[in-house]
Design an enzyme around this catalytic site. Structure first.
Site, PDB file in Angstrom:
ATOM      1  N   ASP A  76      86.515 -85.281  18.450  1.00 41.63           N
ATOM      2  CA  ASP A  76      85.350 -84.671  19.092  1.00 41.63           C
ATOM      3  C   ASP A  76      85.394 -85.080  20.553  1.00 41.63           C
ATOM      4  O   ASP A  76      85.170 -86.252  20.890  1.00 41.63           O
ATOM      5  CB  ASP A  76      84.064 -85.157  18.416  1.00 41.63           C
ATOM      6  CG  ASP A  76      82.801 -84.571  19.025  1.00 41.63           C
ATOM      7  OD1 ASP A  76      82.882 -83.969  20.118  1.00 41.63           O
ATOM      8  OD2 ASP A  76      81.717 -84.729  18.418  1.00 41.63           O
ATOM      9  N   VAL A  77      85.696 -84.141  21.447  1.00 39.10           N
ATOM     10  CA  VAL A  77      85.909 -84.492  22.854  1.00 39.10           C
ATOM     11  C   VAL A  77      84.636 -84.919  23.562  1.00 39.10           C
ATOM     12  O   VAL A  77      84.691 -85.436  24.680  1.00 39.10           O
ATOM     13  CB  VAL A  77      86.565 -83.328  23.626  1.00 39.10           C
ATOM     14  CG1 VAL A  77      87.940 -83.012  23.063  1.00 39.10           C
ATOM     15  CG2 VAL A  77      85.671 -82.092  23.641  1.00 39.10           C
ATOM     16  N   ASN A 103      90.780 -77.285  26.868  1.00 42.04           N
ATOM     17  CA  ASN A 103      90.435 -75.980  26.329  1.00 42.04           C
ATOM     18  C   ASN A 103      89.221 -75.976  25.407  1.00 42.04           C
ATOM     19  O   ASN A 103      88.611 -74.932  25.195  1.00 42.04           O
ATOM     20  CB  ASN A 103      91.662 -75.430  25.572  1.00 42.04           C
ATOM     21  CG  ASN A 103      91.369 -74.193  24.779  1.00 42.04           C
ATOM     22  OD1 ASN A 103      91.112 -73.129  25.344  1.00 42.04           O
ATOM     23  ND2 ASN A 103      91.401 -74.309  23.458  1.00 42.04           N
ATOM     24  N   TYR A 171      76.363 -71.799  28.628  1.00 40.85           N
ATOM     25  CA  TYR A 171      77.798 -71.568  28.784  1.00 40.85           C
ATOM     26  C   TYR A 171      78.154 -71.302  30.246  1.00 40.85           C
ATOM     27  O   TYR A 171      79.104 -71.893  30.792  1.00 40.85           O
ATOM     28  CB  TYR A 171      78.210 -70.389  27.915  1.00 40.85           C
ATOM     29  CG  TYR A 171      79.684 -70.067  27.951  1.00 40.85           C
ATOM     30  CD1 TYR A 171      80.582 -70.810  27.209  1.00 40.85           C
ATOM     31  CD2 TYR A 171      80.169 -68.997  28.710  1.00 40.85           C
ATOM     32  CE1 TYR A 171      81.943 -70.515  27.225  1.00 40.85           C
ATOM     33  CE2 TYR A 171      81.513 -68.691  28.724  1.00 40.85           C
ATOM     34  CZ  TYR A 171      82.393 -69.450  27.991  1.00 40.85           C
ATOM     35  OH  TYR A 171      83.741 -69.146  28.020  1.00 40.85           O
TER      36      TYR A 171
END
Length: 266
Positions: A76-77, A103, A171
């Site tokens: 989990d980045v 990404n 976003y």
């Protein structure tokens, strides 16, 4: 009479790339392109089974005997401890890192601004921005210290970094921020041979963009089907960026479905 030297010098080690969000979509397409070009791969994402499937397809895409190594690290980045463990695993397996494709990302719910919950806002920010920062920071540290020094970071931006869609404030805000991240990384990486560029993608056909093929809200209030392109077209662009010598850099690239409503009135 001199006996000819028939010994062969050892083949140079394959360059190593770490791809986040590698379990599907753009991440998987880029993994396949890099594998086909002889790169060793570290694949990161939240779903172990999806990473293993990418690794299986990458092995099939590899050309020549032996092929590059592949490492799957479920991660989990948005979690600093998991990012630290991810990069430690890459160093332990491959000894160095030549490319980070930053990404991993999420759209969040496509709801009106006043209906977006704080938790949904934070989820998008944590993955798209904080996750990108944490991975870039860890890559920077690795590339700065390794020998030979240097490497390349490619951030996945979006055409939303320039032109938003309706109901996409979280976003869009994060993708604008990724552009700032890219510019700062480019500047701070110069003394250490670390190049950083950004690819802004529009309407690649992936699991996350299915609505574009059935109808998606437009700026004028209508709903319309939009053209899409193959994710492999994006991967070819990333492969070109990754293959440049560190003395050259694609700072920003936009790859998009030619007829998507982006340029002009749409």
């Amino acid at each position: 009479m001199t006996t000819p030297d028939t010994t062969r010098a050892p083949a140079p080690a394959a360059p190593t790339a770490l791809i986040t969000g590698a379990g599907s979509g753009i991440g998987r397409a880029v993994a396949l392109a890099l594998a086909g070009a002889g790169w060793s791969l570290a694949l990161a994402g939240r779903r172990p089974e999806a990473l293993e499937e990418t690794a299986r397809r990458a092995a099939q895409a590899t050309h020549g005997p032996g092929g590059p190594g592949t490492l799957c690290v479920p991660s989990d980045v948005s979690r600093p401890d998991q990012v630290d463990a991810l990069f430690a695993a890459v160093r332990d397996r491959f000894g160095r890192l030549d490319l980070l494709f930053n990404n991993a990302g999420t759209f969040g719910p496509p709801v009106p601004l006043d209906e977006l919950s704080y938790d949904d806002w934070r989820t998008v920010v944590d993955v798209n921005l904080t996750g990108a920062f944490l991975c870039a920071q860890a890559a920077f540290r690795t590339m700065k210290e390794q020998d030979p020094r240097g490497g390349r970071i490619i951030n996945n931006g979006s055409v939303s970094a320039h032109t938003p869609r309706p109901h996409s404030i979280a976003y869009t805000a994060t993708k604008h921020a990724v552009t700032g991240l890219t510019k700062s990384l480019s500047l701070d990486g110069r003394p250490y041979d670390i190049a950083c560029g950004q690819i802004d993608i529009g309407n690649a056909a992936t699991e996350m963009t299915g609505r574009m093929r059935t109808g998606i809200p437009q700026a004028n209030g209508t709903t319309a089907v939009e053209p899409v392109m193959d994710a492999a077209d994006v991967a070819r662009t990333v492969l070109h960026m990754a293959g440049l010598p560190l003395g050259a850099n694609v700072q920003f690239a936009t790859v998009m479905a030619t007829a998507m409503p982006y340029i002009g009135r749409g």
